[in-house]
Design an enzyme around this catalytic site. Structure first.
Site, PDB file in Angstrom:
ATOM      1  N   LYS A  91       3.761  24.569  -0.665  1.00 22.27           N
ATOM      2  CA  LYS A  91       5.204  24.595  -0.933  1.00 22.27           C
ATOM      3  C   LYS A  91       5.442  25.309  -2.259  1.00 22.27           C
ATOM      4  O   LYS A  91       4.945  24.881  -3.299  1.00 22.27           O
ATOM      5  CB  LYS A  91       5.735  23.158  -1.003  1.00 22.27           C
ATOM      6  CG  LYS A  91       7.186  23.036  -1.459  1.00 22.27           C
ATOM      7  CD  LYS A  91       7.568  21.570  -1.619  1.00 22.27           C
ATOM      8  CE  LYS A  91       8.968  21.411  -2.207  1.00 22.27           C
ATOM      9  NZ  LYS A  91       9.317  19.981  -2.439  1.00 22.27           N
ATOM     10  N   PRO A 102      12.699  27.728  -6.757  1.00 26.75           N
ATOM     11  CA  PRO A 102      11.240  27.914  -6.722  1.00 26.75           C
ATOM     12  C   PRO A 102      10.565  27.185  -7.889  1.00 26.75           C
ATOM     13  O   PRO A 102      11.208  26.724  -8.834  1.00 26.75           O
ATOM     14  CB  PRO A 102      11.071  29.433  -6.865  1.00 26.75           C
ATOM     15  CG  PRO A 102      12.447  30.007  -7.047  1.00 26.75           C
ATOM     16  CD  PRO A 102      13.376  28.882  -7.350  1.00 26.75           C
ATOM     17  N   VAL A 107       4.460  -5.291   7.674  1.00 26.30           N
ATOM     18  CA  VAL A 107       5.531  -4.513   7.047  1.00 26.30           C
ATOM     19  C   VAL A 107       5.273  -3.034   7.265  1.00 26.30           C
ATOM     20  O   VAL A 107       4.279  -2.488   6.771  1.00 26.30           O
ATOM     21  CB  VAL A 107       5.614  -4.811   5.535  1.00 26.30           C
ATOM     22  CG1 VAL A 107       6.741  -3.995   4.894  1.00 26.30           C
ATOM     23  CG2 VAL A 107       5.839  -6.304   5.305  1.00 26.30           C
ATOM     24  N   SER A 154       0.271  -5.551   3.768  1.00 35.40           N
ATOM     25  CA  SER A 154       0.679  -6.343   4.930  1.00 35.40           C
ATOM     26  C   SER A 154       0.674  -5.503   6.189  1.00 35.40           C
ATOM     27  O   SER A 154       1.222  -4.394   6.209  1.00 35.40           O
ATOM     28  CB  SER A 154       2.076  -6.919   4.706  1.00 35.40           C
ATOM     29  OG  SER A 154       2.538  -7.570   5.879  1.00 35.40           O
ATOM     30  N   GLY A 210       0.838  -1.198   0.000  1.00 37.18           N
ATOM     31  CA  GLY A 210       0.000   0.000   0.000  1.00 37.18           C
ATOM     32  C   GLY A 210       0.868   1.241   0.000  1.00 37.18           C
ATOM     33  O   GLY A 210       1.706   1.409  -0.865  1.00 37.18           O
TER      34      GLY A 210
END
Length: 507
Positions: free
Chosen positions: A78, A99, A42, A39, A11
């Site tokens: 950002k 930028p 994990v 899982s 995932g």
């Protein structure tokens, strides 16, 4: 034979991003079933918290609203990256920005004019987002439409919450099946394709096509199919990171940029979210011990971290020889990795998942032709990404440690990067230097880093008229940028007001 059943092993951001890309492109085919197998045993790495502007287009295609993104993932805006300490103290050059807004005021390339100004301001000031970054402004107005701002932007977010957001979208919008299981074994056919998966509870699952999003272990592509990993640690010397999360006050200012602060054997990332900062000390273990790295991070934070739970992440720099082999494709860390200096992990995952979705084989017979084409593209992309990350190190004038000596004087460059740097020593970069549509980083990106770090290029002689015209353009652009910064709200204020509106609306 038609491909109907698709398994995504793993995932996290990679697995669920791939699921959404496939969901968008294959939604019209009712025969196709996509299953994400995740899982519980994990752990997810979960430190990929910075993005580039491409993510806005992707989320919009997935059908995810920007408000949902902002409300559920501790998200901040950002506008770029601030690089500090990447040059020697003697250079008198404390920082520069990379930028997302182009360094072409009013659409003009004034680079040669800028090079002739020996004592002028830093190259980053050619971007309209420069004063916004310096004043912690939000790149959006209150009235800005979704995924649109006064200047271009991306996001910082909580990686775990972001995975949950795109997972929910994949399940609800595209009917992706979510199964919790741990892959114990992989069964291959005689022709080398993957036939089925065996799970730790003794059950098994048979699918037609497999996506390996299992992280550094690369259970399918690297493990079962034994696809070689091409190591590039001779070009990017950093191989470890210490990470932690630092809570922030509710009224603390939020920088609209990632900070990348260099030290004697690597650098420190500082990613601001609404409620915390994600911090990480990237270093080369050949030149710096874990204890020294913790000391660097402690000095940056401003207090001792010796009693703090700091997580160490080993970094394996390179990529799989092929990202697509037989009926298996890898994404995320299973495909490749380069240290997170330019937020490339999610970027390459997004790019390659979109590529697969648009060139997805509808039958097993389609695989050989499509895989050969896609492998060439993804390999080229990885080579150029590594070039761009290495650029930040190899053109520095720092020589204060053996790490920086080896990154500069002892640097091993690709033939393409060496050729470009040689060419750019006599002429500034132009768009025609980037002949492939698969150069993820283009002329604007290279200009900011090259001249943010004072790369030496022979200036072209311009006439007095050309200089005067360029100076007028730069002055006008700077006035506009300052005016824009004055009009826009501080990022903390903008995000706080949004959360208040959502609360009043019961969201």
């Amino acid at each position: 034979m038609k491909i109907r059943k698709i398994a995504i092993v793993g995932g996290g951001t990679a697995g669920w991003m791939a699921a959404n890309h496939l969901g968008v492109e294959l939604a019209s085919d009712p025969d196709i079933e996509i299953t994400v197998i995740e899982s519980k045993e994990v752990p997810v790495i979960g430190v990929g918290e910075g993005t580039v502007p491409r993510i806005k287009e992707t989320l919009d295609r997935f059908g995810i609203s920007e408000v949902a993104m902002l409300a559920n993932c501790d998200t901040t805006f950002k506008t770029g990256i601030k690089f500090s300490n990447w040059m020697s103290a003697e250079s008198g050059h404390d920082f520069y920005y990379h930028p997302f807004s182009a360094p072409f005021p009013q659409g003009f390339d004034v680079t040669d004019h800028w090079l002739s100004q020996k004592s002028g301001p830093c190259f980053s000031t050619l971007s309209e987002s420069y004063p916004l970054s310096e004043q912690d402004r939000c790149p959006k107005r209150k009235s800005s439409p979704p995924y649109t701002g006064a200047v271009d932007y991306a996001y910082h977010f909580n990686a775990g919450k972001f995975s949950e957001l795109i997972a929910e979208n994949a399940r609800r919008r595209f009917g992706v099946v979510h199964k919790f299981a741990t892959v114990k074994d992989v069964v291959l056919r005689e022709d080398g394709e993957i036939a089925s998966l065996v799970f730790s509870d003794g059950s098994s699952g048979e699918f037609d096509f497999y996506l390996d999003c299992s992280g550094f272990s690369s259970v399918l592509l690297g493990g079962a199919l034994k696809t070689p990993f091409e190591d590039r640690s001779d070009r990017i010397l950093t191989d470890s990171a210490l990470v932690l999360q630092e809570p922030t006050a509710e009224d603390a200012a939020i920088h609209p940029y990632t900070t990348a602060h260099a030290h004697k054997a690597g650098w420190i990332w500082d990613i601001p979210l609404t409620n915390r900062r994600g911090l990480g000390c990237v270093y080369a273990s050949k030149y710096m011990s874990d204890v020294e790295a913790l000391g660097e991070l402690s000095e940056y934070v401003g207090r001792s971290l010796s009693s703090v739970d700091v997580r160490k992440i080993p970094m394996k720099i390179g990529f799989r020889e092929n990202f697509w082999r037989k009926n298996c494709v890898a994404f995320g860390l299973a495909q490749g990795f380069v240290e997170p200096l330019e937020a490339t992990s999610i970027l390459v995952t997004d790019f390659s998942a979109n590529l697969l979705a648009k060139r997805f084989p509808r039958t097993r017979g389609d695989i050989p032709r499509l895989s050969e084409y896609c492998n060439k593209i993804v390999r080229y992309t990885w080579e150029r990404v590594i070039d761009f990350v290495q650029l930040h190190y190899c053109i520095s004038d720092r020589r204060d440690s053996q790490f920086w000596v080896d990154c500069t004087e002892g640097a091993k460059l690709s033939e393409e990067l060496a050729d470009r740097l040689d060419r750019w020593s006599i002429a500034t970069p132009k768009s025609l230097d980037f002949f492939s549509a698969f150069d993820i980083f283009g002329v604007e990106n290279y200009l900011y880093v090259l001249y943010g770090m004072k790369y030496s290029t022979r200036a072209i002689s311009l006439s007095e008229t050309e200089h005067r015209r360029a100076a007028e353009i730069v002055e006008t652009a700077n006035r506009h940028a300052e005016k824009l910064a004055a009009e826009l709200m501080p990022q903390r204020v903008w995000l706080t007001e949004l959360q208040k509106q959502l609360t009043r609306a019961g969201m």
